[in-house]
Design a protein around this motif. Structure first.
Motif, PDB file in Angstrom:
ATOM      1  N   VAL A   1      -0.574  -3.850  -5.943  1.00  0.00           N
ATOM      2  CA  VAL A   1      -0.292  -2.482  -5.479  1.00  0.00           C
ATOM      3  C   VAL A   1      -1.597  -1.728  -5.234  1.00  0.00           C
ATOM      4  CG1 VAL A   1       0.839  -0.289  -6.061  1.00  0.00           C
ATOM      5  CG2 VAL A   1       1.837  -2.463  -6.835  1.00  0.00           C
TER       6      VAL A   1
ATOM      7  N   ASN B   1      -2.842   2.149  -4.206  1.00  0.00           N
ATOM      8  CA  ASN B   1      -2.460   3.549  -3.970  1.00  0.00           C
ATOM      9  C   ASN B   1      -3.610   4.234  -3.265  1.00  0.00           C
ATOM     10  OD1 ASN B   1       0.166   3.895  -5.322  1.00  0.00           O
ATOM     11  ND2 ASN B   1      -0.988   3.211  -7.106  1.00  0.00           N
TER      12      ASN B   1
ATOM     13  N   ASN C   1      -5.448   7.322  -2.272  1.00  0.00           N
ATOM     14  CA  ASN C   1      -5.503   8.749  -2.586  1.00  0.00           C
ATOM     15  C   ASN C   1      -5.944   9.485  -1.324  1.00  0.00           C
ATOM     16  OD1 ASN C   1      -6.012  11.311  -3.444  1.00  0.00           O
ATOM     17  ND2 ASN C   1      -6.969  10.684  -5.377  1.00  0.00           N
TER      18      ASN C   1
ATOM     19  N   GLU D   1       7.373  -1.786  -7.385  1.00  0.00           N
ATOM     20  CA  GLU D   1       6.426  -2.792  -6.861  1.00  0.00           C
ATOM     21  C   GLU D   1       5.892  -3.669  -7.997  1.00  0.00           C
ATOM     22  OE1 GLU D   1       3.912   0.138  -5.122  1.00  0.00           O
ATOM     23  OE2 GLU D   1       5.359   0.523  -3.511  1.00  0.00           O
TER      24      GLU D   1
ATOM     25  N   PHE E   1       0.636   8.092   0.628  1.00  0.00           N
ATOM     26  CA  PHE E   1       1.343   9.374   0.490  1.00  0.00           C
ATOM     27  C   PHE E   1       0.457  10.511   0.996  1.00  0.00           C
ATOM     28  CE2 PHE E   1       5.421   8.878  -1.832  1.00  0.00           C
ATOM     29  CZ  PHE E   1       5.451   7.490  -1.825  1.00  0.00           C
TER      30      PHE E   1
ATOM     31  N   ARG F   1       6.884   8.478  -5.390  1.00  0.00           N
ATOM     32  CA  ARG F   1       5.678   7.658  -5.490  1.00  0.00           C
ATOM     33  C   ARG F   1       5.678   6.819  -6.770  1.00  0.00           C
ATOM     34  NH1 ARG F   1       1.295   6.184  -6.913  1.00  0.00           N
ATOM     35  NH2 ARG F   1       1.201   7.527  -8.752  1.00  0.00           N
ATOM     36  N   THR F   2       6.048   7.442  -7.866  1.00  0.00           N
ATOM     37  CA  THR F   2       5.981   6.697  -9.133  1.00  0.00           C
ATOM     38  C   THR F   2       7.075   5.631  -9.221  1.00  0.00           C
ATOM     39  OG1 THR F   2       7.202   8.516 -10.140  1.00  0.00           O
ATOM     40  CG2 THR F   2       4.826   8.485 -10.488  1.00  0.00           C
TER      41      THR F   2
ATOM     42  N   GLU G   1       6.028   2.715  -7.262  1.00  0.00           N
ATOM     43  CA  GLU G   1       4.987   1.924  -7.939  1.00  0.00           C
ATOM     44  C   GLU G   1       5.594   1.084  -9.065  1.00  0.00           C
ATOM     45  OE1 GLU G   1       1.392   4.055  -8.839  1.00  0.00           O
ATOM     46  OE2 GLU G   1       0.585   2.353  -9.952  1.00  0.00           O
TER      47      GLU G   1
ATOM     48  N   VAL H   1       0.854  -1.191   0.000  1.00  0.00           N
ATOM     49  CA  VAL H   1       0.000   0.000   0.000  1.00  0.00           C
ATOM     50  C   VAL H   1       0.887   1.237   0.000  1.00  0.00           C
ATOM     51  CG1 VAL H   1      -1.848   1.242   1.180  1.00  0.00           C
ATOM     52  CG2 VAL H   1      -1.728  -1.250   1.350  1.00  0.00           C
ATOM     53  N   ASN H   2       0.693   2.089  -0.988  1.00  0.00           N
ATOM     54  CA  ASN H   2       1.412   3.371  -1.039  1.00  0.00           C
ATOM     55  C   ASN H   2       0.546   4.429  -0.374  1.00  0.00           C
ATOM     56  OD1 ASN H   2       3.616   2.342  -2.550  1.00  0.00           O
ATOM     57  ND2 ASN H   2       2.347   2.400  -4.388  1.00  0.00           N
TER      58      ASN H   2
END
Ligand code: CP
Length: 335
Positions: free
Chosen positions: A88, A90, A92, A81, A66, A74-75, A78, A63-64
């Motif tokens: 993955v 993300n 928001n 990963e 941010f 971040r990119t 991803e 889990v990203n």
């Protein structure tokens, strides 16, 4: 370099001393930092291969999280990963229940209930990643993607990887970190990594208002004159002026900073003729670095971004592997 109240107990390691969370470069051994760089070498050419994936995180969910803006970190996380074959997620944050007042811990526990295996966290508060690591289940790894002014360890390690690829042995290198050290989590993590990896000389260069007080404990030399600070260095790392973290009038003004400390074609000549120019990004052209230098022959700024993928793959595969070994040992090999 220890950060008061955060780095005193090293929760980053398993009982057998392997990397389990990556929260800071401070307090980690040269062996661990070197093994991250060595592992990253194994992933560095994967982008050029026909099949760009390896199965090291297959079946794992990352889990990203941010809570602060990011482009590069971040990119590249991803991409890393996906290259490791992870599932993955993300989050928001701007459209999440955080905006309705849900606490960080409640957010975490809800994500944890979805059987995830790793949190990659960026947060404006120093210590946020440590806090999360203290509260997650034992099978979860936490990677700090930048917390307040405290640490940005994967950025520091991709910077070390870039330096090693271009310049080799750290013990022969003079490195200058230039600009806003005071507000920079990147600088703190770089200083720890460079001193641990045995760089011959680590210099910080900038005005008094942008230099933290504890520098004497960090194993660096302090230079307030640009000419003096850049003299004969092999590596220059320019930093962004972090205006969003400046509470008062710490600076005379953008132009004045550029006039005194800007990295230009002219001031670059103080360094060795083959010195490399680095910047973690985002760059403020005309504030800390001249466009012609950022885009010039000595610049490796975009290579830093590329190497970020390999370094993040290395860190994530190492921490997941360490946790699996620890859980397997605890369960007598039946994990
Ligand atoms: N270097 C860095 O952290 O950049 P981002 O803020 O774009 O992630």
């Amino acid at each position: 370099m220890l950060y008061p109240g955060i780095d005193s107990d090293n929760i980053q390691l398993t009982r057998s001393g392997e990397l389990k969370h990556f929260l800071t470069t401070a307090g980690l051994s040269r062996e661990i930092l070197t093994s991250i760089l060595d592992q990253a070498e194994n992933f560095a050419d994967i982008s050029n291969k026909k099949i760009k994936q390896v199965p090291l995180l297959r079946g794992k969910t990352v889990v990203n999280l941010f809570f602060e803006n990011s482009t590069r970190t971040r990119t590249t996380f991803e991409v890393a990963e996906n290259r490791l074959s992870a599932d993955v997620l993300n989050l928001n944050v701007s459209t999440s229940a955080t905006a309705k007042g849900e606490s960080l811990l409640d957010t975490l526990y809800n994500l944890q209930a979805m059987q995830c295996d790793m949190f990659v966290v960026r947060h404006a508060s120093s210590g946020a990643a440590h806090f999360i690591a203290q509260h997650v289940a034992p099978h979860i790894s936490v990677i700090n993607a930048g917390d307040g002014r405290h640490a940005h360890p994967t950025q520091a390690m991709l910077d070390m990887f870039t330096i090693r690829r271009h310049k080799g042995d750290f013990s022969k290198l003079k490195v200058a970190i230039l600009g806003d050290i005071q507000h920079s989590r990147v600088a703190r993590s770089q200083i720890s990594a460079l001193t641990t990896l045995g760089a011959a000389e680590v210099r910080v260069v900038g005005p008094n208002t942008l230099l933290p007080r504890q520098l004497d404990k960090m194993g660096v030399s302090v230079h307030r004159q640009l000419k003096d600070g850049l003299k004969d260095v092999d590596v220059i790392i320019a930093l962004r002026l972090q205006k969003e973290r400046m509470s008062g009038a710490l600076l005379p003004g953008g132009n004045e900073f550029f006039n005194q400390y800007g990295l230009t074609r002219e001031t670059l000549r103080y360094a060795k003729s083959d010195a490399i120019v680095m910047h973690p990004g985002p760059t403020n052209r005309g504030v800390e670095i001249e466009a012609e230098v950022a885009d010039g022959e000595q610049s490796v700024i975009l290579q830093q971004v590329t190497y970020g993928i390999a370094v993040r793959m290395a860190v994530m595969s190492m921490t997941i592997g360490s946790i699996q070994r620890e859980l397997s040992t605890q369960s007598g090999g039946n994990a």
